[in-house]
Design a protein around this motif. Structure first.
Motif, PDB file in Angstrom:
ATOM      1  N   ALA A  51       7.566  -1.677   9.061  1.00  0.00           N
ATOM      2  CA  ALA A  51       6.377  -3.582   9.372  1.00  0.00           C
ATOM      3  C   ALA A  51       5.044  -2.935   9.936  1.00  0.00           C
ATOM      4  CB  ALA A  51       7.652  -3.687  10.203  1.00  0.00           C
ATOM      5  N   VAL A  52       4.874  -1.328  10.315  1.00  0.00           N
ATOM      6  CA  VAL A  52       3.895  -1.069  10.921  1.00  0.00           C
ATOM      7  C   VAL A  52       2.780  -1.261   9.692  1.00  0.00           C
ATOM      8  CG1 VAL A  52       2.854   0.928  11.952  1.00  0.00           C
ATOM      9  CG2 VAL A  52       4.805  -0.475  12.992  1.00  0.00           C
ATOM     10  N   ASP A  53       3.101  -0.097   8.733  1.00  0.00           N
ATOM     11  CA  ASP A  53       2.378  -0.388   7.454  1.00  0.00           C
ATOM     12  C   ASP A  53       1.804  -1.441   6.716  1.00  0.00           C
ATOM     13  OD1 ASP A  53       1.455   1.511   5.452  1.00  0.00           O
ATOM     14  OD2 ASP A  53       3.070   0.268   4.270  1.00  0.00           O
ATOM     15  N   ARG A  54       2.859  -2.242   6.991  1.00  0.00           N
ATOM     16  CA  ARG A  54       1.935  -4.381   6.438  1.00  0.00           C
ATOM     17  C   ARG A  54       1.850  -4.244   7.396  1.00  0.00           C
ATOM     18  NH1 ARG A  54       7.019  -6.742   3.017  1.00  0.00           N
ATOM     19  NH2 ARG A  54       6.981  -4.815   1.154  1.00  0.00           N
ATOM     20  N   ILE A  55       2.038  -4.939   8.985  1.00  0.00           N
ATOM     21  CA  ILE A  55       1.038  -6.311   9.464  1.00  0.00           C
ATOM     22  C   ILE A  55       0.338  -5.462  10.561  1.00  0.00           C
ATOM     23  CG2 ILE A  55       2.477  -7.924   9.176  1.00  0.00           C
ATOM     24  CD1 ILE A  55       4.533  -7.205  11.647  1.00  0.00           C
ATOM     25  N   GLY A  56       0.692  -3.670  10.941  1.00  0.00           N
ATOM     26  CA  GLY A  56       0.390  -2.877  12.084  1.00  0.00           C
ATOM     27  C   GLY A  56       1.299  -2.888  13.287  1.00  0.00           C
TER      28      GLY A  56
END
Length: 303
Positions: free
Chosen positions: A248-253
C-alpha cells in the motif's frame, strides 16, 4: 489531485491501493481479537507469542533469504542495528501488548496502540528538537482525551487490572514509537521489505528463545484450537498485514496508508462486540471518534 479528478486507470489503481491499506489495517487489528480467543484456553502471553512467531518465522525467513541473495551484504553496524530494532520494535512491543491484552478489552488496546504516531511526534521534540505547532498540540489533546475517556470508563467497569493492562499496552506503543523513530535512516539505506523481514526473524527467534527459557517444552502441547488460532494470528494478523501495508505504501504513499489505518480502532471495536461479546458503549464510541480525529489531524499536518 483528488480521486474525482484522476484518470479512470489512475483512480482504479488508487482505490486498489486504498483497499489493500484498509485490509492490512483490519487484519493487523484483528490480532487482539485472536489473542483474546486464545486466552480462553488458559494460554499465557509467553506461550501465545511463541506460537505466533513459530508460525510466522518460515514466511519471514523465506523473504529474508530471498533479499539476502538479491541484495548486497549488510555492514556489521547495520546488522547490529537490525538486531536491536527487531528486539525493540517487534519482540518487546508485541510481548508487552499481549500481556496487556490479558487485562483490558480489545477496543481499549487498539486505542492505546493507535497513539503511537503521537509518541513519535513527542519523541522527535526531545531527540530531534522539533517544534510542535498549535494544530499538533490540538491533535495530541484530542487523541489523548479520547483514550482517557475510554480508560476511565473501563476502570469503573473492569476493575483495577485495567490500569495494569493499559500500562503494558502503553509500554508497547512507546517501544514501537521508538522503533519507528530509530528506523527511518536504516529503512532508506536497507529497504523496507529487507528491514522488516530481518527484524521479524530476530523477533521470532527472541520470542521462541524466551519461551524455552521460561516454560517447559511440554507447554507447547495445546488443544488443536490453539494451534489453529495461532496459525490465523501468524498468517492473517502478522505476515499478511506487514506485506499488505508495504504494498500500500508503494502504491498510494505512506501518508494515505497511515490515514487508511485509522479504520483499525473502529474495526476492533465492532469485531470485539461481534466475536468476543464486548459491549459497545457511548464512551467507547466517543473515545474512538476523538482518537481518530486527533490522529487524522496529525496525518494531515504531516502531509
Amino acid at each position: 489531485m483528488t480521486t474525482s479528478t484522476m484518470q479512470p486507470a489512475a483512480r482504479q489503481a488508487f482505490l486498489a491501493g486504498l483497499f489493500i491499506a484498509i485490509s492490512g489495517a483490519i487484519l493487523f487489528s484483528a490480532k487482539a481479537i485472536v489473542a483474546k480467543l486464545i486466552y480462553r484456553y488458559q494460554v499465557d502471553a509467553v506461550t501465545l507469542i511463541a506460537l505466533r512467531m513459530l508460525f510466522s518465522l518460515p514466511f519471514f525467513a523465506l523473504v529474508a533469504g530471498w533479499r539476502a541473495r538479491r541484495d548486497a551484504p549488510l555492514a556489521t553496524a547495520d546488522r547490529l542495528r537490525i538486531v536491536f530494532l527487531g528486539l525493540l520494535g517487534y519482540y518487546l512491543s508485541s510481548f508487552l501488548d499481549f500481556i496487556g491484552l490479558q487485562y483490558i478489552s480489545a477496543g481499549l488496546e487498539r486505542l492505546i496502540l493507535f497513539l503511537t504516531p503521537s509518541f513519535v511526534l513527542i519523541s522527535s521534540v526531545f531527540y530531534l528538537k522539533k517544534r510542535i505547532s498549535r494544530v499538533e498540540w490540538l491533535a495530541l489533546a484530542t487523541a489523548y482525551s479520547g483514550t482517557v475517556l475510554v480508560f476511565l470508563h473501563d476502570v469503573r467497569t473492569g476493575g483495577p487490572d485495567v490500569a495494569l493492562g493499559s500500562a503494558f499496552v502503553l509500554g508497547s506503543a512507546i517501544s514501537y514509537a521508538i522503533y519507528l523513530l530509530l528506523s527511518g535512516e536504516l529503512v532508506r539505506r536497507v529497504g523496507a521489505m529487507r528491514l522488516v523481514a530481518y527484524a521479524m526473524c530476530v523477533s521470532s527467534i527472541a520470542c521462541v528463545a524466551q519461551f524455552f527459557l521460561l516454560r517447559a517444552p511440554e507447554v507447547l502441547i495445546q488443544p488443536a484450537a490453539v494451534y489453529q488460532l495461532s496459525l490465523v494470528n501468524a498468517v492473517f494478523c502478522t505476515v499478511l498485514p506487514v506485506f499488505l501495508t508495504m504494498v500500500a505504501v508503494d502504491r498510494i504513499g505512506a501518508p494515505t496508508t497511515s490515514q487508511a489505518g485509522m479504520i483499525g480502532p473502529v474495526s476492533t471495536l465492532f469485531m470485539g462486540a461481534a466475536i468476543l461479546g464486548e459491549p459497545i458503549t457511548v464512551y467507547q464510541i466517543a473515545g474512538t471518534v476523538l482518537v481518530l480525529c486527533g490522529i487524522y489531524l496529525l496525518s494531515k499536518k504531516k502531509t
